[in-house]
Design a protein around this motif. Sequence first.
Motif, PDB file in Angstrom:
ATOM      1  N   LEU A   1       0.833  -1.207   0.000  1.00 13.30           N
ATOM      2  CA  LEU A   1       0.000   0.000   0.000  1.00 13.30           C
ATOM      3  C   LEU A   1       0.866   1.254   0.000  1.00 13.30           C
ATOM      4  O   LEU A   1       0.615   2.202  -0.759  1.00 13.30           O
ATOM      5  N   MET A   2       1.895   1.265   0.812  1.00 11.18           N
ATOM      6  CA  MET A   2       2.757   2.433   0.904  1.00 11.18           C
ATOM      7  C   MET A   2       3.441   2.715  -0.435  1.00 11.18           C
ATOM      8  O   MET A   2       3.473   3.864  -0.909  1.00 11.18           O
ATOM      9  N   ARG A   3       3.975   1.675  -1.038  1.00 14.33           N
ATOM     10  CA  ARG A   3       4.668   1.900  -2.308  1.00 14.33           C
ATOM     11  C   ARG A   3       3.687   2.308  -3.396  1.00 14.33           C
ATOM     12  O   ARG A   3       4.019   3.141  -4.258  1.00 14.33           O
ATOM     13  N   ALA A   4       2.474   1.759  -3.371  1.00 11.89           N
ATOM     14  CA  ALA A   4       1.460   2.156  -4.354  1.00 11.89           C
ATOM     15  C   ALA A   4       1.142   3.641  -4.230  1.00 11.89           C
ATOM     16  O   ALA A   4       1.026   4.363  -5.242  1.00 11.89           O
TER      17      ALA A   4
ATOM     18  N   TYR B   1       4.097   5.608  -5.647  1.00 12.52           N
ATOM     19  CA  TYR B   1       4.100   5.564  -7.111  1.00 12.52           C
ATOM     20  C   TYR B   1       3.014   6.483  -7.674  1.00 12.52           C
ATOM     21  O   TYR B   1       3.227   7.193  -8.668  1.00 12.52           O
ATOM     22  N   ASP B   2       1.850   6.469  -7.049  1.00 13.79           N
ATOM     23  CA  ASP B   2       0.742   7.298  -7.521  1.00 13.79           C
ATOM     24  C   ASP B   2       1.111   8.780  -7.438  1.00 13.79           C
ATOM     25  O   ASP B   2       0.855   9.554  -8.375  1.00 13.79           O
ATOM     26  N   GLU B   3       1.699   9.189  -6.302  1.00 16.50           N
ATOM     27  CA  GLU B   3       2.106  10.584  -6.152  1.00 16.50           C
ATOM     28  C   GLU B   3       3.179  10.960  -7.172  1.00 16.50           C
ATOM     29  O   GLU B   3       3.240  12.101  -7.634  1.00 16.50           O
ATOM     30  N   GLU B   4       4.005   9.983  -7.518  1.00 15.97           N
ATOM     31  CA  GLU B   4       5.085  10.228  -8.470  1.00 15.97           C
ATOM     32  C   GLU B   4       4.568  10.236  -9.906  1.00 15.97           C
ATOM     33  O   GLU B   4       5.283  10.611 -10.837  1.00 15.97           O
ATOM     34  N   GLY B   5       3.317   9.837 -10.111  1.00 12.86           N
ATOM     35  CA  GLY B   5       2.734   9.807 -11.448  1.00 12.86           C
ATOM     36  C   GLY B   5       2.991   8.521 -12.204  1.00 12.86           C
ATOM     37  O   GLY B   5       2.688   8.422 -13.405  1.00 12.86           O
ATOM     38  N   ASP B   6       3.506   7.528 -11.526  1.00  7.93           N
ATOM     39  CA  ASP B   6       3.794   6.226 -12.142  1.00  7.93           C
ATOM     40  C   ASP B   6       2.575   5.322 -11.940  1.00  7.93           C
ATOM     41  O   ASP B   6       2.529   4.482 -11.048  1.00  7.93           O
TER      42      ASP B   6
ATOM     43  N   ASP C   1       0.896  -2.387  -7.543  1.00  2.00           N
ATOM     44  CA  ASP C   1       0.973  -2.524  -6.079  1.00  2.00           C
ATOM     45  C   ASP C   1      -0.409  -2.479  -5.429  1.00  2.00           C
ATOM     46  O   ASP C   1      -0.661  -3.180  -4.442  1.00  2.00           O
ATOM     47  N   TYR C   2      -1.300  -1.651  -5.974  1.00  2.00           N
ATOM     48  CA  TYR C   2      -2.666  -1.634  -5.425  1.00  2.00           C
ATOM     49  C   TYR C   2      -3.338  -2.986  -5.657  1.00  2.00           C
ATOM     50  O   TYR C   2      -4.090  -3.474  -4.799  1.00  2.00           O
TER      51      TYR C   2
ATOM     52  N   TYR D   1      -8.250   3.280  -9.473  1.00  2.00           N
ATOM     53  CA  TYR D   1      -7.523   2.003  -9.488  1.00  2.00           C
ATOM     54  C   TYR D   1      -8.447   0.841  -9.120  1.00  2.00           C
ATOM     55  O   TYR D   1      -8.398  -0.223  -9.732  1.00  2.00           O
ATOM     56  N   LEU D   2      -9.283   1.040  -8.136  1.00  6.70           N
ATOM     57  CA  LEU D   2     -10.168  -0.035  -7.693  1.00  6.70           C
ATOM     58  C   LEU D   2     -11.146  -0.430  -8.792  1.00  6.70           C
ATOM     59  O   LEU D   2     -11.461  -1.616  -8.962  1.00  6.70           O
ATOM     60  N   LYS D   3     -11.602   0.543  -9.556  1.00 10.09           N
ATOM     61  CA  LYS D   3     -12.542   0.253 -10.643  1.00 10.09           C
ATOM     62  C   LYS D   3     -11.925  -0.723 -11.645  1.00 10.09           C
ATOM     63  O   LYS D   3     -12.592  -1.613 -12.172  1.00 10.09           O
ATOM     64  N   GLU D   4     -10.623  -0.548 -11.867  1.00  9.10           N
ATOM     65  CA  GLU D   4      -9.938  -1.429 -12.815  1.00  9.10           C
ATOM     66  C   GLU D   4      -9.594  -2.779 -12.177  1.00  9.10           C
ATOM     67  O   GLU D   4      -9.620  -3.817 -12.849  1.00  9.10           O
ATOM     68  N   ILE D   5      -9.317  -2.777 -10.888  1.00 10.93           N
ATOM     69  CA  ILE D   5      -8.937  -4.018 -10.198  1.00 10.93           C
ATOM     70  C   ILE D   5     -10.137  -4.926  -9.993  1.00 10.93           C
ATOM     71  O   ILE D   5     -10.084  -6.138 -10.249  1.00 10.93           O
TER      72      ILE D   5
END
Length: 616
Positions: free
Chosen positions: A522-525, A528-533, A540-541, A559-563
């Motif tokens: 969760l932390m890395r996700a 990454y999201d804040e970084e625009g990746d 990671d999500y 992200y959840l909609k796609e997951i």
Amino acid sequence: MNLWKKKLSRLVAAVVFVGGAFISVPAAQAMSDTGWGVAASAISGLIAYKSSLSMMLDVGNNAAYQQQSLWQDIKANGTDRNARDVQVVDGVMARLTQPDVFVLPADALPFSWHVNDDPLFNAACYPTDFIAVNRGLVRILDDENEIAAVLGHEMTHGLAHHSAEVYAKTMATYYGLSLLNMATGVMDWQQLMKLTVYSSSKLFTLPTEYEADAGGFRIMARAGFNPGGGAAAMARMGAYLREQSENFLEYQDPDEKKKENYNDHPDTELREARLMEQLTAYSAGHVTVKDRKTVCIDGVPFLEGAFTAEDYDNTAESAYLYAGELGRLFHDYASPVGWALDAAGDWEHAKAPLLTAAVRQQNLKAELVRLVTAAYAGEAATGARQKLEEAEAKERAELAAAYDKAANATASQTKRMRENSDRYSDAGDAEKARLMIDRALASPNLDDHAETLGIKGRALAVAGDFAGGLACADAACEEDPANVYNFLNRADIYWMQGDRLAAIGSATQGVAVDERNATARLMRAMLYDEEGDQANALADYRAFYDLAPKAAERIPDEYLKEIDADAYDKVVKARADAEKAAAEARKKEKEENTAGTSKDTKENTGKDGTKAKTVL
């Protein structure tokens, strides 16, 4: 690091469960034998006591619940907008909470406090060592020594775990009496509840109030406040509640003490008298107050309380404050030398400003010199000084033992200190985070040095010391590279510093240690999201969702909609339902407050003798 916040509703649910568990027990015809019923009653009460006490002590030693206590007070009573009120309370608490004034047990939280906007004369200590102070109390007392006595009283409740003890004993009484009643059928359930409440008030809560008064006296006296403040506060409270308050929630009938009631606080005048007895002992037996008016030295009248207030008789209040300053001098000096009685001109002493002014105004210096000199001269015969010194030595020994016990916290206690430090860091309270983690590190029984060091790094970073925080975090990772949370704590420090790439790097090291750690994913996700990746964030999500599907609401909608589209729909619906329920609750609360205000106004204008008790 603590990304998972516990809800106070869990505590409420636990209390409801304990309170309602008995209701589901069927009537016990099998307990027809009274002897077995009595035995079962005792066993049930003991089990209830131990489980309830354990639960409440656990709640009281949880920084997240302490924060919830603050939010509850703000929600219920607002925040005092008068800067002076807040400044006075902050100043008093800053002195009362100095390390040499009291001992914070290893299983307790540092005190937190809040001045709310409630006009009622009251203060209360939550099980979490959170003290709610009503602005009404600050305004009415309007003397830092009296306020210190009240807050010292509340601190004693917290230090002695009074709330937890009273709750556990009350639950034990209820369970024990309930089981006995099923065996004997001697009373109906309404009578049972009344007996439980009455027993709790008189047998459990009442003694803790005396203990809190006595403990509050010692705390405020050690902090350098006027030791007469406790008796003065009781005198002021009694005068206000009898003569001035027009609020039906505060009014107290002077004849009430003659009636049977469920009050869980002692009579105010009795508390006043007990506090004065404590002051007399503190003064080596020299200082007393006769008829709540005349200050005496060894029984000889010296000075009378002054009637200086405009709207009530404050004679007793001022007499106790004079007595307190006299008591302080007798306590602090083993001979008249410290009084500076031989100085030329008017007598004055920095520890006795009120007494200095009164002696000057009433030309009492010669009488003060005579009485004080005689008092010390008679100590050898009475043994007064020896008694005081023995009492002081005993108190110092008790404090030393308490310090030693707190310094040698057990492994489980150091673990809770570490967790609470993390919770304080989550809340942005760097001071308390540092205090808790330093206590853990100082214990010889520390259970995990590396992780504790990493959490200290977070606490330093919250305080703005990123260099110190990273030094601690690096040391933690080096000492125990198998602990994923050491890397996550370092990642969080980089994140706070604004270095997301370094944070991602440290979080990636954590993932490498434990790929199935949901917090790491969760932390890395999030990073990454804040970084625009978005690609790596989605990966990671997705991993986080696989590991913790019940925490889907932590995943951003896109992200959840796609997951998982179905999970997304459920989260959106749950969110809408929660918002609707909250809106309805706010509407209902507003309607009830409006109705309550109207009702209170009507009742306040009438003199129907309605009464309520303070928590003080």
